[in-house]
Design an enzyme around this catalytic site. Sequence first.
Site, PDB file in Angstrom:
ATOM      1  N   TYR A 155     -57.582  42.382  17.875  1.00  0.00           N
ATOM      2  CA  TYR A 155     -58.269  42.546  16.543  1.00  0.00           C
ATOM      3  C   TYR A 155     -59.809  42.594  16.332  1.00  0.00           C
ATOM      4  O   TYR A 155     -60.127  41.690  17.115  1.00  0.00           O
ATOM      5  CB  TYR A 155     -57.611  41.401  15.584  1.00  0.00           C
ATOM      6  CG  TYR A 155     -58.054  41.481  14.347  1.00  0.00           C
ATOM      7  CD1 TYR A 155     -57.545  42.091  13.119  1.00  0.00           C
ATOM      8  CD2 TYR A 155     -59.477  40.916  13.825  1.00  0.00           C
ATOM      9  CE1 TYR A 155     -58.294  42.472  12.013  1.00  0.00           C
ATOM     10  CE2 TYR A 155     -59.927  40.896  12.673  1.00  0.00           C
ATOM     11  CZ  TYR A 155     -59.415  41.556  11.676  1.00  0.00           C
ATOM     12  OH  TYR A 155     -60.023  41.758  10.456  1.00  0.00           O
TER      13      TYR A 155
ATOM     14  N   GLU B 118     -62.440  47.164   9.599  1.00  0.00           N
ATOM     15  CA  GLU B 118     -61.518  46.660  10.537  1.00  0.00           C
ATOM     16  C   GLU B 118     -60.638  47.587  11.350  1.00  0.00           C
ATOM     17  O   GLU B 118     -60.557  48.829  11.085  1.00  0.00           O
ATOM     18  CB  GLU B 118     -60.462  45.989   9.636  1.00  0.00           C
ATOM     19  CG  GLU B 118     -59.695  45.138  10.106  1.00  0.00           C
ATOM     20  CD  GLU B 118     -58.446  44.325   9.099  1.00  0.00           C
ATOM     21  OE1 GLU B 118     -58.644  43.131   8.730  1.00  0.00           O
ATOM     22  OE2 GLU B 118     -57.684  44.998   8.714  1.00  0.00           O
TER      23      GLU B 118
END
Length: 377
Positions: free
Chosen positions: A101, A189
């Site tokens: 991530y 993101e």
Amino acid sequence: MNLHEYQARAILAAHGLPFPPGDVAASPEAARDIAARLGGSVVVKAQVHAGGRGKAGGVRLARDTAEAGEVAAALLGMRIKELPVRQVLVVRAVSVAAERYIGITLDRAAARPVLIVSPAGGIDIEEVATRAPEQLFRALIDPRYGLLPHQASGLAFRLFADIAHVRAAADLMTRLAVAFEARGAALAELNPVALTADGQLVALDAKLVIDDNELPRHPALATLRDTADEPPAETAARGAGLSFIQLDGAVGCCVNGAGLAMATLDLVQLAGGRPANFLDIGGSSNPDKVAAALGILGRDPAVRVILVNIFGGITRCDDVARGIVAATTARPLGVPLVIRLTGTNEAEARALLTAAGFQTEAEMEDAVRRAVALAGP
Ligand code: GDP
Ligand code: MN
């Protein structure tokens, strides 16, 4: 403003971030054509403004061109978290060895962007944050200097052991930070960033939220807004120049000033009610804005009562009253109206409203209690 994954990919790719090749399609035929062009296995992905598409069945593998068409047809007929799927992204499938991530958002307490990374990529990052917060690593970005090389490599070492992968991850973070700043983002993101079987880093998903306050500086980005996925009331409110956020209760709120609007929502909740929205008519005392606001709330089927809460400063209560009278004579609202006004030109406002058959309140608590009672359980 939320962007779709295909839009976010295009923007971030322009900053040198790596994505598998692909394109967006609005029909099974178009999806099949893209799959044929890419060759081999593809991943077909629903384009909706919702997270967790994978879990909801919105991200599917297709082994050949024909299957890509079938999968696209299935996705284009479905809804994900209520939202109809109108477009799919078709990308070349990647063989994944590991998922990470990498994201940047605003740390409001620190008043800076914050880069957050986690070796536990792929799944909901919110889940990692609550269940395994030690798996999240962050660095605050000083807007004067941007993300510094030692910050990027420091976090990259949290993600990978192999120095080649560390370098690639640090480069990716640096590019993401540049894109975040350059595009006026509130969130950027990549989840997951995949390490492929042949040792490359590639982003398999992209989420980009543009700060609405940055849009005047980025007119090209503003045109990317997809109003199809927004509550209709939000689209109408933006057109009328109102600051509006849809909530899920029954008490429609029409307030001047963001602070008073927030306080009103709190009081409604405290009185046992549920607000239907946040709405700030702004500091002006334009009767047309008031009329537009009441019209928007009146058209919302979830709204069972409208609470008008005005503290007249620059806003003049009599102008608000004129807006209320105009809005209700043009078209009955269909729901009861509770009006609390105090401040500038309060007496004139009361006279106007009384003449039009409205009752008014002077105290905010009384008005809120009455509105909550009228909304019912
Ligand atoms: P989200 O659920 O809305 O976040 O959608 P994603 O685009 O992140 O896709 C969900 C999951 O599908 C990812 O976490 C990956 O594990 C998987 N995925 C997506 N693309 C590929 C691919 O090309 N190859 C493989 N093996 N998995 C993929
Ligand atoms: Mn994802």
